[in-house]
Scaffold this motif. Structure first.
Motif, PDB file in Angstrom:
ATOM      1  N   ALA A  40      12.762 -12.013  -5.168  1.00  0.00           N
ATOM      2  CA  ALA A  40      13.726 -11.186  -4.443  1.00  0.00           C
ATOM      3  C   ALA A  40      14.143 -11.853  -3.141  1.00  0.00           C
ATOM      4  O   ALA A  40      15.337 -11.911  -2.805  1.00  0.00           O
ATOM      5  CB  ALA A  40      13.125  -9.812  -4.172  1.00  0.00           C
ATOM      6  N   VAL A  41      13.171 -12.363  -2.387  1.00  0.00           N
ATOM      7  CA  VAL A  41      13.491 -12.971  -1.094  1.00  0.00           C
ATOM      8  C   VAL A  41      14.385 -14.197  -1.268  1.00  0.00           C
ATOM      9  O   VAL A  41      15.406 -14.351  -0.581  1.00  0.00           O
ATOM     10  CB  VAL A  41      12.193 -13.343  -0.345  1.00  0.00           C
ATOM     11  CG1 VAL A  41      12.510 -14.181   0.886  1.00  0.00           C
ATOM     12  CG2 VAL A  41      11.442 -12.085   0.057  1.00  0.00           C
ATOM     13  N   SER A  42      14.022 -15.083  -2.191  1.00  0.00           N
ATOM     14  CA  SER A  42      14.833 -16.292  -2.389  1.00  0.00           C
ATOM     15  C   SER A  42      16.213 -15.935  -2.929  1.00  0.00           C
ATOM     16  O   SER A  42      17.214 -16.553  -2.554  1.00  0.00           O
ATOM     17  CB  SER A  42      14.132 -17.265  -3.338  1.00  0.00           C
ATOM     18  OG  SER A  42      13.955 -16.692  -4.623  1.00  0.00           O
ATOM     19  N   LEU A 268      13.331 -26.021  -7.923  1.00  0.00           N
ATOM     20  CA  LEU A 268      14.064 -26.052  -6.665  1.00  0.00           C
ATOM     21  C   LEU A 268      14.105 -24.691  -5.970  1.00  0.00           C
ATOM     22  O   LEU A 268      14.051 -24.615  -4.739  1.00  0.00           O
ATOM     23  CB  LEU A 268      15.490 -26.556  -6.919  1.00  0.00           C
ATOM     24  CG  LEU A 268      16.369 -26.744  -5.689  1.00  0.00           C
ATOM     25  CD1 LEU A 268      15.767 -27.795  -4.761  1.00  0.00           C
ATOM     26  CD2 LEU A 268      17.790 -27.142  -6.101  1.00  0.00           C
ATOM     27  N   ILE A 269      14.200 -23.589  -6.744  1.00  0.00           N
ATOM     28  CA  ILE A 269      14.391 -22.260  -6.168  1.00  0.00           C
ATOM     29  C   ILE A 269      13.111 -21.453  -6.358  1.00  0.00           C
ATOM     30  O   ILE A 269      12.747 -21.133  -7.492  1.00  0.00           O
ATOM     31  CB  ILE A 269      15.569 -21.543  -6.832  1.00  0.00           C
ATOM     32  CG1 ILE A 269      16.824 -22.418  -6.784  1.00  0.00           C
ATOM     33  CG2 ILE A 269      15.838 -20.213  -6.144  1.00  0.00           C
ATOM     34  CD1 ILE A 269      18.005 -21.837  -7.535  1.00  0.00           C
ATOM     35  N   PRO A 270      12.420 -21.090  -5.285  1.00  0.00           N
ATOM     36  CA  PRO A 270      11.167 -20.324  -5.417  1.00  0.00           C
ATOM     37  C   PRO A 270      11.382 -19.013  -6.174  1.00  0.00           C
ATOM     38  O   PRO A 270      12.297 -18.255  -5.887  1.00  0.00           O
ATOM     39  CB  PRO A 270      10.767 -20.049  -3.962  1.00  0.00           C
ATOM     40  CG  PRO A 270      11.420 -21.127  -3.170  1.00  0.00           C
ATOM     41  CD  PRO A 270      12.718 -21.418  -3.882  1.00  0.00           C
ATOM     42  N   GLY A 271      10.533 -18.781  -7.172  1.00  0.00           N
ATOM     43  CA  GLY A 271      10.613 -17.554  -7.943  1.00  0.00           C
ATOM     44  C   GLY A 271      11.625 -17.586  -9.066  1.00  0.00           C
ATOM     45  O   GLY A 271      11.643 -16.692  -9.922  1.00  0.00           O
ATOM     46  N   HIS A 272      12.497 -18.579  -9.071  1.00  0.00           N
ATOM     47  CA  HIS A 272      13.552 -18.650 -10.087  1.00  0.00           C
ATOM     48  C   HIS A 272      13.478 -19.908 -10.932  1.00  0.00           C
ATOM     49  O   HIS A 272      14.033 -19.944 -12.017  1.00  0.00           O
ATOM     50  CB  HIS A 272      14.932 -18.586  -9.423  1.00  0.00           C
ATOM     51  CG  HIS A 272      15.230 -17.290  -8.751  1.00  0.00           C
ATOM     52  ND1 HIS A 272      15.782 -16.212  -9.405  1.00  0.00           N
ATOM     53  CD2 HIS A 272      15.019 -16.887  -7.474  1.00  0.00           C
ATOM     54  CE1 HIS A 272      15.922 -15.207  -8.549  1.00  0.00           C
ATOM     55  NE2 HIS A 272      15.462 -15.580  -7.385  1.00  0.00           N
TER      56      HIS A 272
END
Length: 299
Positions: A40-42, A268-272
């Motif tokens: 959610a944050v990223s 590259l994208i935290p959580g994704h």
């Protein structure tokens, strides 16, 4: 003190309270450290950055989508184990840069098509193994869609900012609503062999929410004087189609990763995961918007 180091009479053994911001009950981490929290944050941070660039427009907006298109090419080549990786990625990056610059500077469509065709042909000739001769040109085609379509929509004076906002609204709303509806309602799986967590309830929730949001964007654009914005009924229908394509793009990427034994397209994208993981649905809807742009230019 009692023998053996026991608790003195009248004293009670107590567990100290968890520190503020520390693990929650039963040792659970605080919400921002959970998978959903990180996701959610990223997602919010990326969304705000993209929206800010959309409002700004111009070369900054074009650069962001050029980088996204190049990242998709690199991740696609890595997932499919297509080589030689660096030469193919460098060639694709040059083609994408030429296409992006040419589109913004008003180059003739024939020149852009010629550059794209040459790039696709050379990638097909250089790629290895045999399957790479399909995957390498496909990666460039997908990267070009992501790099060009949002910018072409934003730069079109008859569409302007409403075009990218519609893309973002349909894709993001589909993703968020499908996730939470699926978790809340559960039910039969959508395609368990490809994506075990997706459900039909999530599919329908994402479809309904994105259809309404897409229609609202079109209605708002017309209210603000955008005469090229679709009337409500066609806008709702197009948004529904976009939501279906968005979820189909997500499933298609899941199938590709499953075929090659990859969990994520990157880190590259935290959580994704990677850029492809974040833009698989967007790619499909952008391809729809690009087809509509080409169709309108031919009429």
């Amino acid at each position: 003190m009692s023998a053996g180091g026991g608790v003195p009479p009248g004293a009670e053994a107590r567990t100290p309270p968890a520190a503020v911001g520390g693990p929650g009950p039963a040792g659970r981490p605080p919400w921002p450290a959970t998978e959903l929290g990180v996701r959610a944050v990223s997602g919010v941070v990326l969304g705000l950055l993209v929206l800010a660039a959309t409002l700004t427009g111009g070369w900054l907006f074009a650069l962001i989508w050029l980088l996204a298109g190049g990242a998709i090419v690199g991740e696609w080549l890595a997932i499919t184990r297509t080589g030689p990786h660096r030469p193919l990625l460098a060639l694709a990056a040059l083609v994408l840069c030429g296409l992006a610059a040419g589109a913004r500077l008003g180059a003739p469509p024939a020149a852009l098509l010629g550059l794209a065709a040459a790039g696709l042909a050379v990638l097909a000739l250089l790629a290895r193994p045999a399957a790479g001769r399909i995957w390498a040109p496909a990666s460039l085609a997908c990267g070009a869609v992501v790099a060009l379509v949002p910018v072409l929509l934003r730069d079109d004076p008859r569409i302007g900012i409403a075009g990218p906002l519609w893309l973002f609204g349909v894709v993001w709303t589909t993703d968020v609503a499908a996730y939470f509806t699926g978790r809340a309602l559960g039910g039969p799986k959508l395609w368990p062999a490809v994506s075990p967590k997706k459900t039909w309830s999530g599919f329908c929730g994402g479809l309904a929410a994105a259809t309404l949001l897409g229609g609202a964007v079109a209605a708002g654009a017309r209210h603000l004087g955008a005469t090229e914005a679709l009337p409500l009924a066609p806008a709702l229908a197009l948004s529904a189609l976009g939501s279906v394509l968005s979820q189909g793009g997500d499933l298609a990427e899941s199938a590709l990763k499953r075929a090659y034994g990859a969990k994520d397209s990157g880190r590259l994208i935290p959580g994704h995961g990677g850029v492809m993981d974040r833009l698989d649905g967007f790619l499909a809807v952008a391809a729809l918007a690009g087809a509509l742009l080409i169709g309108r230019s031919l009429t």
